[in-house]
Design an enzyme around this catalytic site. Sequence first.
Site, short mmCIF file in Angstrom:
data_model
loop_
_atom_site.label_atom_id
_atom_site.label_comp_id
_atom_site.label_asym_id
_atom_site.label_seq_id
_atom_site.Cartn_x
_atom_site.Cartn_y
_atom_site.Cartn_z
N CYS A 1 0.86 -1.19 0.00
CA CYS A 1 0.00 0.00 0.00
C CYS A 1 0.89 1.23 0.00
CB CYS A 1 -0.89 -0.03 1.23
SG CYS A 1 -1.91 1.43 1.44
N SER B 1 0.64 3.77 1.72
CA SER B 1 0.91 4.26 3.08
C SER B 1 2.19 3.67 3.64
CB SER B 1 -0.25 3.93 4.01
OG SER B 1 -1.46 4.20 3.38
N HIS C 1 4.90 5.81 2.46
CA HIS C 1 4.99 7.09 3.17
C HIS C 1 5.87 6.96 4.41
CE1 HIS C 1 2.24 9.31 0.73
NE2 HIS C 1 1.19 8.55 1.00
N HIS D 1 0.07 -3.66 6.22
CA HIS D 1 -1.19 -3.46 6.95
C HIS D 1 -2.41 -3.77 6.10
CE1 HIS D 1 -0.50 0.16 4.64
NE2 HIS D 1 -1.80 0.29 4.62
N CYS E 1 -7.38 -2.79 3.27
CA CYS E 1 -7.02 -1.36 3.37
C CYS E 1 -7.52 -0.58 2.18
CB CYS E 1 -5.51 -1.14 3.55
SG CYS E 1 -5.11 0.63 3.59
ZN ZN Z 1 -3.02 1.09 3.27
#
Ligand code: ZN
Length: 362
Positions: free
Chosen positions: A38, A40, A43, A59, A164
């Site tokens: 993902c 994220s 990041h 996640h 997610c």
């Molecule tokens: Zn995610």
Amino acid sequence: MKAAVLRTIPGDLEITQVEVGEPGPREVLVKTAAAGLCHSDLHFMEGSYPYPTPTVLGHESAGVVEAVGSSVTEFAPGDHVISCLSVFCGHCSYCTEGRPSLCANKGVETVRGMDETPRLTVDGEIAHQFLNLSSFAEKMLVHENALVKIRKDMPLDKAALIGCGVMTGVGAVFRTAKVQPGETVAVIGCGGVGLAAIQGARIAGAGRIIAVDMVESKLEIARQVGATDTVNGSEGDAVAAVVEMTGGGVHHAFEAIGLKVTAEQAFGMLRTGGTATVIGMIPIGVKVEVDGFQFLMEKKIQGSNMGSNQFRTDMPRLVDMYLDGRLMLDEMVSAHIQLEDINEGFDQMKTGSIARNVIMFD
Ligand SMILES: [Zn+2]
Ligand SMILES: [Zn+2]
């Protein structure tokens, strides 16, 4: 067990041995079947959001329950589950007013205390669990309220995406923005989350659904999953194009990238009374500026965290929608990869050309 550890920020992931504990009273040990890469995660690897190291990232996952703690009644070994970072306590004011994704006790009573043995250790030291999950590992030891049981006929690689990206995009449409049948929608960014928002808009019965991206191959997938129109943002002013196509702007604009410029564009695409929903993770400290005068036209801008989900309700419904053909997930998986290929997978993500890589565990 094998896991992908982030030791320094910014940095790459190292595949190494990590020790996982036994389930405490309210914990569940899950054998990870699939984990999506993902944005994220990236990041955090790049440092635009802080996190303690070493940590095991990941996640967005699904798996099979291996063992449960003494107080767990909801799950049993052999159950198929999706994990969700929106772990909830069930009794704080957010949980009791029906907004469990905002739970105030997420990092408090659903984690192990400082005086307890950590769930994960590497080289004898704590390996910080990422967002209560740490899915880039062969096993996950999580609080029971981070899981939902699903049908066993659901393929676990597609189920992982629901954990997610799909929940975030679809939930932003259904729960955060509450799009009504016939309303016009624009979605900026056609990665995993944006494609899910487009599908949410289609399932919600939106009228025109305009996908905006700079990459033609992503716009092609957007059309396959439900966009009625596309705008290539590299070919001119995307805001002007959307306003012109809709004769004055959209009811709902969704930002699914996490940039100041695209959040401002989402607000700029609104018709009078419209709502912009920012889904993407804008780096800490970055300000979003809008023309204050526009508030007199009752335009709104709001945030959405994990699609304002109630995942124990929402995810089994999304599984049904996939299995009856309304939610298209096959189109969203770009490739199945091995844990060892994880850094290459993130390198591909940085080029912006792929929708989703999914790690498969044997
Ligand atoms: Zn995610
Ligand atoms: Zn709570």
